[in-house]
Motif scaffolding. Structure first.
Motif, PDB file in Angstrom:
ATOM      1  N   SER A  83       0.825  -1.197   0.000  1.00  0.00           N
ATOM      2  CA  SER A  83       0.000   0.000   0.000  1.00  0.00           C
ATOM      3  C   SER A  83       0.867   1.259   0.000  1.00  0.00           C
ATOM      4  O   SER A  83       1.817   1.370   0.784  1.00  0.00           O
ATOM      5  CB  SER A  83      -0.919  -0.015   1.231  1.00  0.00           C
ATOM      6  N   GLY A  84       0.504   2.182  -0.870  1.00  0.00           N
ATOM      7  CA  GLY A  84       1.288   3.414  -0.976  1.00  0.00           C
ATOM      8  C   GLY A  84       0.407   4.639  -1.060  1.00  0.00           C
ATOM      9  O   GLY A  84      -0.614   4.727  -0.378  1.00  0.00           O
ATOM     10  N   SER A  85       0.808   5.566  -1.929  1.00  0.00           N
ATOM     11  CA  SER A  85       0.070   6.818  -2.059  1.00  0.00           C
ATOM     12  C   SER A  85       0.106   7.309  -3.508  1.00  0.00           C
ATOM     13  O   SER A  85       0.693   6.661  -4.376  1.00  0.00           O
ATOM     14  CB  SER A  85       0.678   7.881  -1.129  1.00  0.00           C
ATOM     15  N   THR A  86      -0.495   8.454  -3.734  1.00  0.00           N
ATOM     16  CA  THR A  86      -0.562   8.977  -5.095  1.00  0.00           C
ATOM     17  C   THR A  86       0.807   9.363  -5.639  1.00  0.00           C
ATOM     18  O   THR A  86       1.002   9.393  -6.855  1.00  0.00           O
ATOM     19  CB  THR A  86      -1.485  10.200  -5.142  1.00  0.00           C
ATOM     20  N   SER A  87       1.772   9.654  -4.764  1.00  0.00           N
ATOM     21  CA  SER A  87       3.089  10.081  -5.233  1.00  0.00           C
ATOM     22  C   SER A  87       3.981   8.909  -5.628  1.00  0.00           C
ATOM     23  O   SER A  87       5.037   9.112  -6.236  1.00  0.00           O
ATOM     24  CB  SER A  87       3.796  10.925  -4.168  1.00  0.00           C
ATOM     25  N   ASN A  88       3.580   7.693  -5.298  1.00  0.00           N
ATOM     26  CA  ASN A  88       4.389   6.532  -5.667  1.00  0.00           C
ATOM     27  C   ASN A  88       3.570   5.535  -6.488  1.00  0.00           C
ATOM     28  O   ASN A  88       3.532   5.625  -7.710  1.00  0.00           O
ATOM     29  CB  ASN A  88       5.053   5.899  -4.440  1.00  0.00           C
ATOM     30  N   ILE A  89       2.885   4.622  -5.852  1.00  0.00           N
ATOM     31  CA  ILE A  89       2.129   3.609  -6.593  1.00  0.00           C
ATOM     32  C   ILE A  89       1.058   4.243  -7.468  1.00  0.00           C
ATOM     33  O   ILE A  89       0.773   3.752  -8.565  1.00  0.00           O
ATOM     34  CB  ILE A  89       1.512   2.582  -5.625  1.00  0.00           C
ATOM     35  N   GLY A  90       0.483   5.327  -6.982  1.00  0.00           N
ATOM     36  CA  GLY A  90      -0.593   5.972  -7.733  1.00  0.00           C
ATOM     37  C   GLY A  90      -0.150   6.627  -9.025  1.00  0.00           C
ATOM     38  O   GLY A  90      -0.995   6.964  -9.864  1.00  0.00           O
ATOM     39  N   SER A  91       1.160   6.810  -9.225  1.00  0.00           N
ATOM     40  CA  SER A  91       1.628   7.511 -10.420  1.00  0.00           C
ATOM     41  C   SER A  91       2.858   6.897 -11.063  1.00  0.00           C
ATOM     42  O   SER A  91       3.353   7.419 -12.062  1.00  0.00           O
ATOM     43  CB  SER A  91       1.920   8.977 -10.072  1.00  0.00           C
ATOM     44  N   ASN A  92       3.363   5.810 -10.485  1.00  0.00           N
ATOM     45  CA  ASN A  92       4.550   5.152 -11.039  1.00  0.00           C
ATOM     46  C   ASN A  92       4.396   3.638 -10.986  1.00  0.00           C
ATOM     47  O   ASN A  92       3.596   3.104 -10.218  1.00  0.00           O
ATOM     48  CB  ASN A  92       5.802   5.571 -10.255  1.00  0.00           C
ATOM     49  N   TYR A  93       5.200   2.965 -11.811  1.00  0.00           N
ATOM     50  CA  TYR A  93       5.147   1.502 -11.839  1.00  0.00           C
ATOM     51  C   TYR A  93       5.623   0.912 -10.510  1.00  0.00           C
ATOM     52  O   TYR A  93       6.462   1.470  -9.814  1.00  0.00           O
ATOM     53  CB  TYR A  93       6.032   0.960 -12.953  1.00  0.00           C
ATOM     54  N   VAL A  94       5.083  -0.275 -10.231  1.00  0.00           N
ATOM     55  CA  VAL A  94       5.494  -1.040  -9.054  1.00  0.00           C
ATOM     56  C   VAL A  94       6.342  -2.226  -9.500  1.00  0.00           C
ATOM     57  O   VAL A  94       6.087  -2.837 -10.555  1.00  0.00           O
ATOM     58  CB  VAL A  94       4.256  -1.558  -8.278  1.00  0.00           C
ATOM     59  N   TYR A  95       7.337  -2.529  -8.695  1.00  0.00           N
ATOM     60  CA  TYR A  95       8.242  -3.638  -8.971  1.00  0.00           C
ATOM     61  C   TYR A  95       8.278  -4.537  -7.745  1.00  0.00           C
ATOM     62  O   TYR A  95       8.144  -4.071  -6.604  1.00  0.00           O
ATOM     63  CB  TYR A  95       9.648  -3.117  -9.279  1.00  0.00           C
ATOM     64  N   TRP A  96       8.455  -5.832  -7.988  1.00  0.00           N
ATOM     65  CA  TRP A  96       8.513  -6.802  -6.893  1.00  0.00           C
ATOM     66  C   TRP A  96       9.829  -7.572  -6.951  1.00  0.00           C
ATOM     67  O   TRP A  96      10.291  -7.958  -8.033  1.00  0.00           O
ATOM     68  CB  TRP A  96       7.345  -7.778  -6.977  1.00  0.00           C
ATOM     69  N   TYR A  97      10.390  -7.827  -5.757  1.00  0.00           N
ATOM     70  CA  TYR A  97      11.657  -8.525  -5.647  1.00  0.00           C
ATOM     71  C   TYR A  97      11.528  -9.684  -4.675  1.00  0.00           C
ATOM     72  O   TYR A  97      10.828  -9.595  -3.657  1.00  0.00           O
ATOM     73  CB  TYR A  97      12.748  -7.552  -5.170  1.00  0.00           C
ATOM     74  N   GLN A  98      12.235 -10.736  -5.005  1.00  0.00           N
ATOM     75  CA  GLN A  98      12.318 -11.924  -4.146  1.00  0.00           C
ATOM     76  C   GLN A  98      13.735 -12.026  -3.612  1.00  0.00           C
ATOM     77  O   GLN A  98      14.699 -11.911  -4.377  1.00  0.00           O
ATOM     78  CB  GLN A  98      11.991 -13.177  -4.965  1.00  0.00           C
ATOM     79  N   GLN A  99      13.861 -12.214  -2.306  1.00  0.00           N
ATOM     80  CA  GLN A  99      15.176 -12.419  -1.722  1.00  0.00           C
ATOM     81  C   GLN A  99      15.168 -13.718  -0.926  1.00  0.00           C
ATOM     82  O   GLN A  99      14.517 -13.809   0.119  1.00  0.00           O
ATOM     83  CB  GLN A  99      15.590 -11.244  -0.830  1.00  0.00           C
ATOM     84  N   LEU A 100      15.861 -14.698  -1.444  1.00  0.00           N
ATOM     85  CA  LEU A 100      15.997 -15.965  -0.745  1.00  0.00           C
ATOM     86  C   LEU A 100      17.138 -15.841   0.253  1.00  0.00           C
ATOM     87  O   LEU A 100      18.022 -15.000   0.120  1.00  0.00           O
ATOM     88  CB  LEU A 100      16.243 -17.083  -1.745  1.00  0.00           C
ATOM     89  N   SER A 101      17.114 -16.704   1.229  1.00  0.00           N
ATOM     90  CA  SER A 101      18.057 -16.613   2.347  1.00  0.00           C
ATOM     91  C   SER A 101      19.513 -16.528   1.889  1.00  0.00           C
ATOM     92  O   SER A 101      19.970 -17.378   1.119  1.00  0.00           O
ATOM     93  CB  SER A 101      17.875 -17.826   3.260  1.00  0.00           C
ATOM     94  N   GLY A 102      20.200 -15.481   2.335  1.00  0.00           N
ATOM     95  CA  GLY A 102      21.619 -15.345   2.053  1.00  0.00           C
ATOM     96  C   GLY A 102      21.980 -14.947   0.645  1.00  0.00           C
ATOM     97  O   GLY A 102      23.159 -14.990   0.269  1.00  0.00           O
ATOM     98  N   THR A 103      20.996 -14.523  -0.133  1.00  0.00           N
ATOM     99  CA  THR A 103      21.282 -14.163  -1.523  1.00  0.00           C
ATOM    100  C   THR A 103      20.867 -12.716  -1.810  1.00  0.00           C
ATOM    101  O   THR A 103      20.120 -12.103  -1.040  1.00  0.00           O
ATOM    102  CB  THR A 103      20.559 -15.085  -2.506  1.00  0.00           C
TER     103      THR A 103
END
Lengths: 110, 121
Positions: A23-43
């Motif tokens: 969850s964000g706001s109009t200045s971030n998610i509301g007006s720009n693309y969202v990206y998702w990252y996966q971080q596995l243990s120790g990497t």
């Protein structure tokens, strides 16, 4: 303090589907693309979803992204034990003139 | 293939300076904005800074503004992070990551392995 809000943890059994919110706001998610990252243990983190709902080559279609207004979500279907790790959302924030991350969600596959 | 290799991490006393480097290969370095992202022990990811593809624009997180400086040498395919007036709270693994042309997006499509900076007396 993260400007993007994620649940600190999520859990589900193998084969099931889990959704992680961001969850964000109009200045971030509301007006720009969202990206998702996966971080596995120790990497190092790995790009999972770009431009809200696009998968880089090599990322299984079990992973999907969506967003609506000032919120985004990551869905993982057909959960596997190797999906256990931390997941982060990120977006450019026009008011801050910088990238902001969510606090991260620790996914446990029971 | 894209490769990013950080170096320069060390144990340093509070108030001192340190410079990190990130050597890039496998892609046209001068076409990409480049970021620094850090992760304190046991904590989440924190964006630190970005520099545009040609070095003409830089942006910083409030937590490092005025103390850290990002730069690049496109002739050497290398990204730098100059860290001054270091504090205990700067202790983290520092990752360099490839971004978009101007870097003004949350896209990090390749990451280095990270370089550990420990600020302690």
């Amino acid at each position: 303090q993260s400007v993007l809000t994620q649940p600190p943890s999520a859990s589900e059994t193998p084969g099931q589907r889990v959704t992680i919110s961001c969850s964000g706001s109009t200045s971030n998610i509301g007006s720009n693309y969202v990206y998702w990252y996966q971080q596995l243990s120790g990497t190092a983190p790995k790009l999972l979803i770009y431009r809200n709902n696009q998968r880089p080559s090599g990322v299984p279609d079990r992973f999907s992204g969506s967003n609506s207004g000032t919120s985004a979500s990551l869905a993982i279907s057909g959960l596997r034990s190797e999906d256990e790790g931390d997941y982060y959302c990120a977006a450019w924030d026009g008011s801050l003139s910088g990238v902001i991350f969510g606090g991260g969600t620790k996914l446990t596959v029971l | 293939q894209v490769q990013l290799v950080e170096s320069g991490g060390a144990v340093v006393q509070p108030g001192r300076s340190l410079r990190l480097s990130c050597a890039a290969s496998g892609f046209t370095f001068s076409s990409h904005g480049m970021h620094w992202v850090r992760q304190a022990p046991g904590k989440g990811l924190e964006w630190v800074a970005v520099i545009s593809h040609d070095g003409s624009n830089e942006y910083y997180a409030d937590s490092v503004k005025g103390r850290f400086s990002v730069s690049r040498d496109n002739a050497k395919d290398t990204l730098y992070l100059q860290m001054n007036s270091l504090r205990a709270e700067d202790t983290a693994v520092y990752y360099c990551a490839r971004g978009t042309h101007y870097g003004q997006a949350g896209l990090f499509d390749s990451w280095g392995q990270g370089s550990l900076v420990t600020v302690s007396s």
